[in-house]
Design an enzyme around this catalytic site. Structure first.
Site, PDB file in Angstrom:
ATOM      1  N   ASN A  15     -23.566 -18.783  73.976  1.00 22.19           N
ATOM      2  CA  ASN A  15     -22.475 -19.136  73.049  1.00 22.19           C
ATOM      3  C   ASN A  15     -21.197 -18.391  73.422  1.00 22.19           C
ATOM      4  O   ASN A  15     -20.107 -18.969  73.376  1.00 22.19           O
ATOM      5  CB  ASN A  15     -22.879 -18.826  71.597  1.00 22.19           C
ATOM      6  N   MET A  91     -27.999  -9.276  67.146  1.00 20.37           N
ATOM      7  CA  MET A  91     -29.226  -9.143  66.378  1.00 20.37           C
ATOM      8  C   MET A  91     -29.256  -7.852  65.561  1.00 20.37           C
ATOM      9  O   MET A  91     -30.204  -7.075  65.615  1.00 20.37           O
ATOM     10  CB  MET A  91     -30.444  -9.259  67.302  1.00 20.37           C
ATOM     11  N   ASN A 108     -20.715 -16.649  61.780  1.00 27.02           N
ATOM     12  CA  ASN A 108     -21.984 -16.548  62.496  1.00 27.02           C
ATOM     13  C   ASN A 108     -22.490 -17.955  62.805  1.00 27.02           C
ATOM     14  O   ASN A 108     -22.140 -18.912  62.110  1.00 27.02           O
ATOM     15  CB  ASN A 108     -23.004 -15.820  61.605  1.00 27.02           C
ATOM     16  N   HIS A 110     -26.114 -20.122  63.419  1.00 25.80           N
ATOM     17  CA  HIS A 110     -27.553 -20.017  63.229  1.00 25.80           C
ATOM     18  C   HIS A 110     -28.218 -21.313  63.702  1.00 25.80           C
ATOM     19  O   HIS A 110     -27.741 -22.402  63.366  1.00 25.80           O
ATOM     20  CB  HIS A 110     -27.889 -19.742  61.761  1.00 25.80           C
TER      21      HIS A 110
END
Ligand code: GAR
Length: 203
Positions: A15, A91, A108, A110
């Site tokens: 990403n 993480m 964020n 997910h």
């Protein structure tokens, strides 16, 4: 003026790479000022070096308390005038204090349709559960894990022929499209939050 962003990553960095390439090509009009990484063995570090992105490598073990670790990060964010923190596989939970100090400016990604399948194994958990539809969520970060107003969400239908591996590949491909899109909308000031909800305005 372009918004300065920092990407936080602990692992592979696919990403990070998608965001860095969109910023470099100009499709995403932001300045990728910093990669924050907490793992000296993370492949994302080599990607950042190759793409010429400044790195802040901070190991939690080098600090007695989480507060000191986070303060070191915040100091660098301030030094680099970062206006948006982009979590991409970082993480580590940020403290409520950190979240408050960048309130409304931390996002964020997910790899599942939140609020389902939170945590570190969203793709596998959804696959193992046997859901027929999963997907990707981009959201603002609040004090809870994988929680906060949803900016973009896109579904992926799980096919009978899918394996965990093929599903992972499709999820990651979608992430690399969705994340730059969400950042672009924020940079264009098109995302408004009221209460629990984020709303996209304009085109
Ligand atoms: C991504 O799939 C991201 O959605 C996930 O970590 C991966 C990082 O991959 N994040 C979470 O699971 C957050 N709960 P990358 O290092 O290749 O970008």
């Amino acid at each position: 003026m372009k918004k300065n962003i920092a990407v936080f990553a602990s692992g592979k960095g696919s990403n990070f790479e998608a965001i860095a390439k969109s910023a470099r090509s100009g499709t995403l009009k932001v300045n990728l000022a910093l990669l924050v990484c907490d793992n000296p063995g993370a492949p994302v570090l080599a990607k950042a070096r190759k793409l010429g992105v400044k790195i802040l490598l901070v190991k939690r073990g080098d600090f007695a308390q989480k507060k000191d670790f986070e303060e070191a990060i915040i100091r660098e964010l301030k030094n680099n005038k970062v206006g948006l923190v982009v979590m991409a596989g970082f993480m580590r939970m940020l403290s409520a204090q950190f979240v408050r100090s960048y309130k409304g400016s931390i996002i964020n990604i997910h790899p599942a349709l939140l609020p389902s399948f939170k945590g570190a194994h969203g793709i596998k958990d959804a696959f193992d559960y046997g859901v027929k539809v999963t997907g990707v969520t981009v959201h603002f970060v609040d004090e809870e894990m994988d929680h906060g107003p949803i900016i973009l969400q896109k579904e992926i239908r799980i096919k009978e022929s899918d394996t965990l591996k093929s599903l992972e590949a499709r999820i990651h491909k979608l992430e690399h499209i969705l994340y730059p899109q969400a950042i672009k909308m924020i940079a264009q000031a098109r995302v408004k939050v009221s209460g629990r909800k984020a709303r996209i305005t304009g085109r």
